[in-house]
Enzyme design. Structure first.
Site, PDB file in Angstrom:
ATOM      1  CG  HIS A 137       9.919   1.939 -52.365  1.00 37.91           C
ATOM      2  ND1 HIS A 137      11.279   2.130 -52.396  1.00 37.91           N
ATOM      3  CD2 HIS A 137       9.739   0.629 -52.078  1.00 37.91           C
ATOM      4  CE1 HIS A 137      11.895   0.983 -52.159  1.00 37.91           C
ATOM      5  NE2 HIS A 137      10.977   0.060 -51.958  1.00 37.91           N
ATOM      6  CG  ASP A 167      13.219   4.914 -52.820  1.00 41.94           C
ATOM      7  OD1 ASP A 167      12.080   5.129 -52.355  1.00 41.94           O
ATOM      8  OD2 ASP A 167      13.673   3.769 -52.966  1.00 41.94           O
ATOM      9  CB  SER A 251      12.966  -1.512 -49.754  1.00 43.43           C
ATOM     10  OG  SER A 251      12.904  -2.127 -51.019  1.00 43.43           O
TER      11      SER A 251
END
Length: 406
Positions: A137, A167, A251
């Site tokens: 993402h 992911d 992230s």
């Protein structure tokens, strides 16, 4: 008058004698006091009783507290060199944690520019190439990617591959910019309560290289992931839970053990909600084969059946009986909505409206169960026994799994 002189003369003589005695006593006391002070100062200084150091340098006007008499006090700055397992772990890996900048081209609906930033971990350097793992993402929909190194240098990056299901994504940059590479640890060996460190860029590059500390709060946690935002989970992600702060921008960053080894790739996407004290990280042992496939093939090579599926729990009781013709006691399984021509499922003889209830004898209750078994227990080229209901009757066929073609 004679009486007066005779009477007081002895008194005056006595008074003079007392004055001389007092004078000599005072003199002796002064000498002893001076000697005492002279010998005491070095001793007091030796035992750190005096709160100041004496310097011979004269000084001008100094406020009270900065002078002893007309001598200035000496103030020293104390520097403490703190070295611990935590600081050693951070030193070992922090240079390998970078920022990842997602740049998107302008279109009718947007102005373009930097769409967002995340983090990444340099995990390998071979020849003139260096490889970085981050989150899917973080790089999604990017027309251009840049990597921000620890010293602030920004370099162009190339996306090798990305996988929405786990992911994860892998980038490539020129190795000349890389001085340090992170070491992967063993995420299966972590223990509850074990100290861990999260390193990344929360809220953007202005906080690049931020470090937070916590513990492993949970192992083998299962988090439902809805990829297409249809309200139905598409995958059950198995993650590590930690109370180390993981915020937007973290992230793709590293979750590190006390030895400075990367044991997880942090994912704010999996956390979904900004809940204090609960962060999730993709275990590095689960990420390793995904990273290897993305680096080598640009995609994750998963075994392929060639079917569109739906869980029985998402189908009305009317269609369970009238369309699928299931016995009343069959309430769990996966219905085949469509079969891709010439796929492994088609070659095995599976048809639309068949209901799969077991793979290799292991019960399958829904689509998530089927995907988990297929993607974690089987590989391309394996044979797999499929147990299913057709027209109310239970059957079993053997399917040879293939590689999905795009």
């Amino acid at each position: 008058m004679g009486y007066y002189d005779d009477h007081y003369e002895p008194y005056r003589q006595k008074q003079k004698g007392n004055r001389r005695g007092t004078f000599f006593a005072g003199l002796v006391g002064a000498i002893l006091g001076a000697l005492l002070v002279t010998f005491s100062i070095p001793m007091l200084s030796q035992w750190d009783v005096l709160p100041y150091s004496v310097t011979p340098k004269e000084s001008g006007n100094v406020e009270n507290g900065g002078m002893i008499g007309n001598k200035p006090t000496v103030q020293e700055n104390v520097s403490v060199n703190v070295v611990s397992q935590v600081t050693k772990a951070i030193d070992k890996v922090s240079d390998a944690v970078v920022g990842v900048v997602n740049i998107q081209e302008a279109n009718f609906w947007s102005q373009g520019g930097e769409a967002g930033t995340g983090s990444g971990v340099i995990y390998k350097k071979v020849g003139d190439k260096a490889f970085i793992v981050t989150n899917h993402h973080v790089v999604e929909n990017a027309s251009q990617l840049e990597v921000s190194l620890k010293d602030g240098t920004r370099v162009r990056a190339r996306l090798l591959g990305s996988d929405a299901l786990t992911d994860l994504a892998v980038l490539e940059i020129d190795a000349k910019h890389v001085k340090k590479v992170a070491e992967f640890g063993d995420s299966d060996a972590v223990k509850l309560g074990e100290p861990v460190i999260a390193i990344g860029n929360p809220l953007g590059l202005q906080f690049a290289g931020s470090v937070t500390q916590g513990i492993i709060s949970g192992k083998n946690r299962t988090i439902e992931v809805d990829l297409d935002q249809d309200g139905l989970p598409d995958w059950n992600a198995e993650v590590l839970q930690t109370d180390a702060a993981i915020n937007p921008g973290n992230s793709g960053g590293a979750l590190v053990n006390i030895e400075g080894q990367v044991i997880g790739i942090n994912s704010m996407k999996i956390a979904q909600e900004a809940v204090e004290g609960i962060g999730f990280s993709i275990p590095i042992n689960s990420a390793r084969p995904i990273i290897a496939d993305l680096e080598k093939y640009g995609q994750v090579r998963r075994p392929y059946m060639g079917v569109e599926l739906r869980s029985l729990s998402d189908i009305s009781s009317y269609h369970l009986q009238e369309t699928l013709h299931l016995p009343p006691n069959v309430t769990e399984g996966v219905a085949i909505i469509q079969v891709v021509p010439r796929s492994p499922a088609a070659q095995a003889g599976l048809k639309q409206f068949d209901v799969i209830v077991a793979l290799d004898g292991q019960k399958i209750t829904n689509v998530l169960d089927l995907r988990k078994y297929l993607y974690t227990k089987k590989t391309i080229g394996d044979e797999m026994k499929v147990t299913f209901y057709r027209g109310g009757k239970k059957e079993t066929v053997t399917m040879k799994l293939a590689k999905e073609s795009f």
